[in-house]
Scaffold this active site. Structure first.
Site, mmCIF file in Angstrom:
data_model
loop_
_atom_site.group_PDB
_atom_site.id
_atom_site.type_symbol
_atom_site.label_atom_id
_atom_site.label_comp_id
_atom_site.label_asym_id
_atom_site.label_seq_id
_atom_site.Cartn_x
_atom_site.Cartn_y
_atom_site.Cartn_z
ATOM 1 N N PRO A 147 -5.897 -0.285 -6.369
ATOM 2 C CG PRO A 147 -4.152 -1.702 -6.948
ATOM 3 C CD PRO A 147 -4.449 -0.421 -6.231
ATOM 4 C CG ASP A 180 1.077 -22.864 0.790
ATOM 5 O OD1 ASP A 180 0.285 -21.933 0.518
ATOM 6 O OD2 ASP A 180 0.768 -23.790 1.553
ATOM 7 C CG HIS A 230 -4.174 -11.686 -1.076
ATOM 8 N ND1 HIS A 230 -4.759 -11.250 -2.241
ATOM 9 C CD2 HIS A 230 -3.889 -10.555 -0.377
ATOM 10 C CE1 HIS A 230 -4.842 -9.922 -2.245
ATOM 11 N NE2 HIS A 230 -4.312 -9.478 -1.134
ATOM 12 C CG ASP A 247 -4.016 -19.587 0.900
ATOM 13 O OD1 ASP A 247 -4.827 -20.165 0.145
ATOM 14 O OD2 ASP A 247 -2.810 -19.878 0.952
ATOM 15 C CB SER A 292 -2.967 -22.861 3.110
ATOM 16 O OG SER A 292 -1.627 -22.608 2.846
ATOM 17 C CG HIS A 335 -2.157 -0.908 0.917
ATOM 18 N ND1 HIS A 335 -3.449 -0.439 0.839
ATOM 19 C CD2 HIS A 335 -2.230 -2.245 0.683
ATOM 20 C CE1 HIS A 335 -4.264 -1.448 0.571
ATOM 21 N NE2 HIS A 335 -3.553 -2.561 0.482
ATOM 22 C CG ASP A 336 5.074 3.329 1.443
ATOM 23 O OD1 ASP A 336 4.539 4.448 1.301
ATOM 24 O OD2 ASP A 336 6.299 3.184 1.630
ATOM 25 C CB VAL A 381 -0.565 5.524 -2.824
ATOM 26 C CG1 VAL A 381 -1.041 6.969 -2.915
ATOM 27 C CG2 VAL A 381 -1.736 4.583 -2.702
ATOM 28 C CG ASP A 435 6.375 8.148 -0.874
ATOM 29 O OD1 ASP A 435 5.579 7.310 -0.395
ATOM 30 O OD2 ASP A 435 6.000 9.237 -1.342
HETATM 31 C C1 HEM Z 1 -4.308 -6.932 -6.696
HETATM 32 C C2 HEM Z 1 -4.827 -6.022 -5.941
HETATM 33 C C3 HEM Z 1 -5.127 -6.242 -4.491
HETATM 34 C C4 HEM Z 1 -6.324 -6.076 -3.879
HETATM 35 C C5 HEM Z 1 -7.615 -5.622 -4.534
HETATM 36 C C6 HEM Z 1 -6.153 -6.425 -2.489
HETATM 37 C C7 HEM Z 1 -7.147 -6.375 -1.540
HETATM 38 C C8 HEM Z 1 -7.003 -6.789 -0.236
HETATM 39 C C9 HEM Z 1 -8.041 -6.762 0.755
HETATM 40 C C10 HEM Z 1 -9.459 -6.262 0.530
HETATM 41 C C11 HEM Z 1 -7.534 -7.270 1.900
HETATM 42 C C12 HEM Z 1 -8.240 -7.404 3.253
HETATM 43 C C13 HEM Z 1 -7.809 -6.225 4.132
HETATM 44 C C14 HEM Z 1 -8.362 -6.228 5.533
HETATM 45 O O1 HEM Z 1 -9.512 -6.613 5.743
HETATM 46 O O2 HEM Z 1 -7.621 -5.829 6.459
HETATM 47 C C15 HEM Z 1 -6.167 -7.617 1.642
HETATM 48 C C16 HEM Z 1 -5.333 -8.171 2.558
HETATM 49 C C17 HEM Z 1 -4.007 -8.403 2.334
HETATM 50 N N1 HEM Z 1 -3.299 -8.049 1.212
HETATM 51 FE FE1 HEM Z 1 -4.069 -7.460 -0.541
HETATM 52 N N2 HEM Z 1 -4.857 -6.793 -2.290
HETATM 53 C C18 HEM Z 1 -4.185 -6.691 -3.474
HETATM 54 C C19 HEM Z 1 -2.855 -6.938 -3.693
HETATM 55 C C20 HEM Z 1 -1.955 -7.209 -2.700
HETATM 56 C C21 HEM Z 1 -0.531 -7.223 -2.885
HETATM 57 C C22 HEM Z 1 0.181 -6.910 -4.188
HETATM 58 C C23 HEM Z 1 0.017 -7.540 -1.676
HETATM 59 C C24 HEM Z 1 1.460 -7.667 -1.285
HETATM 60 C C25 HEM Z 1 2.460 -7.783 -2.106
HETATM 61 C C26 HEM Z 1 -1.077 -7.755 -0.754
HETATM 62 C C27 HEM Z 1 -0.948 -8.179 0.532
HETATM 63 C C28 HEM Z 1 -2.000 -8.411 1.402
HETATM 64 C C29 HEM Z 1 -1.863 -9.078 2.684
HETATM 65 C C30 HEM Z 1 -0.603 -9.717 3.239
HETATM 66 C C31 HEM Z 1 -3.133 -9.060 3.278
HETATM 67 C C32 HEM Z 1 -3.528 -9.583 4.659
HETATM 68 C C33 HEM Z 1 -3.459 -8.394 5.612
HETATM 69 C C34 HEM Z 1 -3.704 -8.696 7.060
HETATM 70 O O3 HEM Z 1 -3.786 -9.873 7.441
HETATM 71 O O4 HEM Z 1 -3.788 -7.714 7.833
HETATM 72 N N3 HEM Z 1 -2.247 -7.513 -1.399
HETATM 73 N N4 HEM Z 1 -5.865 -7.318 0.334
#
Ligand code: HEM
EC number: 1.11.1.7
Length: 319
Positions: free
Chosen positions: A157, A247, A187, A239, A242, A63-64, A67, A71
């Site tokens: 996104p 994985d 994810h 996931d 898992s 997220h950093d 946008v 930075d």
């Molecule tokens: C492709 C576009 C993406 C969308 C639309 C998206 C959307 C989301 C959403 C809606 C959540 C749940 C957030 C919450 O309820 O706290 C989430 C969690 C997460 N996202 Fe994404 N994501 C995207 C790409 C990515 C990318 C590129 C990464 C890292 C390289 C990432 C890493 C994570 C991680 C690790 C979580 C779990 C966060 C937690 O457990 O607090 N996401 N994402």
């Protein structure tokens, strides 16, 4: 990591070192030799008391970067509340306290040397390693940005975006379809709030019904976990089965209709991304090295280096 897995990372590192002279592995070797060890130790302590630290810090780095580049702008708090981290799509971000702790320790030993943007990138790398994901070197030397505006984060996104929109948003940042598929595999760890599930489970694309791509018995489970009108803050694993293991199960889940996030499911609906998902299911050994290379690439998006930006004293405010 195996020799085969490490090759893409090495190739990408040599590309970054030649194109972005000021971002390099070991940037702090002379100026703050313990910088990386300090971040690792703070992240490890936080992870040992709460395993969810890892997914929080990994998401924070994405997220950093997405946008205005990597930075540290997502860390800023402003009295008027108009900073980037208040944007809709940033909801649920966590790990800020871990970054603040690492920064405080680094300021005590090497004042004014290590940027917040680098701490975020290093913390994400360490979080992946702690989750038994791939280990990789992070080129450092990022400077901290001087702007953090909620309006800059309007076009994140979104989990409701169709694949072609996700592809376009990643392309706008210099990230390919392959990077999108690889980075979405982050994810493989972590959870989502039911807040993000509502449309998908009950009103997919204004249809009045659920996303038809969800496996029917799994849909029932998701609707029980996140019922209409229920607690939007309840968290469920992304996931399924898992969520603490780093994985390729996430890809198997996506293919079989067990994706939890709509944006993950969308990857299997598009001709450009579906074969990439399939390729990692056929050759899972290629995943760790490719994922690490994609993370390194993500970490170069829009970076400030050299005389640009600043090194903040405190990560949540400009100097
Ligand atoms: C492709 C576009 C993406 C969308 C639309 C998206 C959307 C989301 C959403 C809606 C959540 C749940 C957030 C919450 O309820 O706290 C989430 C969690 C997460 N996202 Fe994404 N994501 C995207 C790409 C990515 C990318 C590129 C990464 C890292 C390289 C990432 C890493 C994570 C991680 C690790 C979580 C779990 C966060 C937690 O457990 O607090 N996401 N994402």
């Amino acid at each position: 990591m195996s020799a085969r897995a490490i090759l893409p990372v090495l190739l990408l590192l040599s590309f970054i070192c030649s194109c972005r002279g000021q971002l390099r592995v070991g940037f702090y070797a002379d100026t703050c030799p313990d910088a990386e060890a300090t971040v690792r130790s703070v992240v490890t302590d936080a992870f040992n008391s709460d395993v969810n630290t890892a997914s929080g810090l990994l998401r924070l780095h994405f997220h950093d970067c997405i946008v205005d580049g990597c930075d540290g702008s997502v860390l800023i708090n402003q009295p008027d509340g108009q900073q980037e981290n208040r944007a809709f799509g940033h909801q649920g971000l966590r790990g800020f306290n871990v970054i603040d702790q690492a920064k405080a320790q680094l300021e005590a030993t090497c004042p004014g040397v290590v940027s917040c943007a680098d701490i975020v990138a290093l913390a994400a790398r360490d979080s992946i390693a702690l989750s038994n994901g791939p280990r990789y070197e992070v080129p450092t030397g990022r400077k901290d940005g001087l702007v953090s505006a909620i309006s800059d984060a309007n076009n994140l996104p979104d989990q409701d975006d169709p694949a072609e929109v996700l592809i376009a948003k990643f392309r706008a940042k210099g990230l390919s379809e392959k990077d999108l598929v690889l980075l979405s595999a982050a994810h493989t760890i972590g959870t989502t709030a039911c807040f993000f599930m509502g449309n998908r489970l009950f009103n997919f694309r204004n249809s009045g019904g659920p996303d038809p791509s969800i496996n029917p018995p799994f849909l029932q489970k998701l609707q029980q976990a996140c019922p209409a009108g229920g607690d939007i803050n309840r968290r469920i694993m992304i996931d399924a089965g898992s969520h603490l293991r780093f994985d390729t199960q996430i890809y198997a889940n996506i293919r079989a209709g067990f994706a939890v996030l709509q944006s993950d499911a969308a990857l299997y609906s598009h001709a450009a991304t579906r074969p990439i998902v399939d390729s990692y299911l056929r050759s899972p050994a290629a995943f760790p090295g490719d994922f690490a290379a994609a993370m390194v690439k993500l970490g170069t998006v829009g970076v400030l280096t050299g005389s640009q930006g600043e090194i903040r004293n405190v990560c949540s405010s400009f100097n």
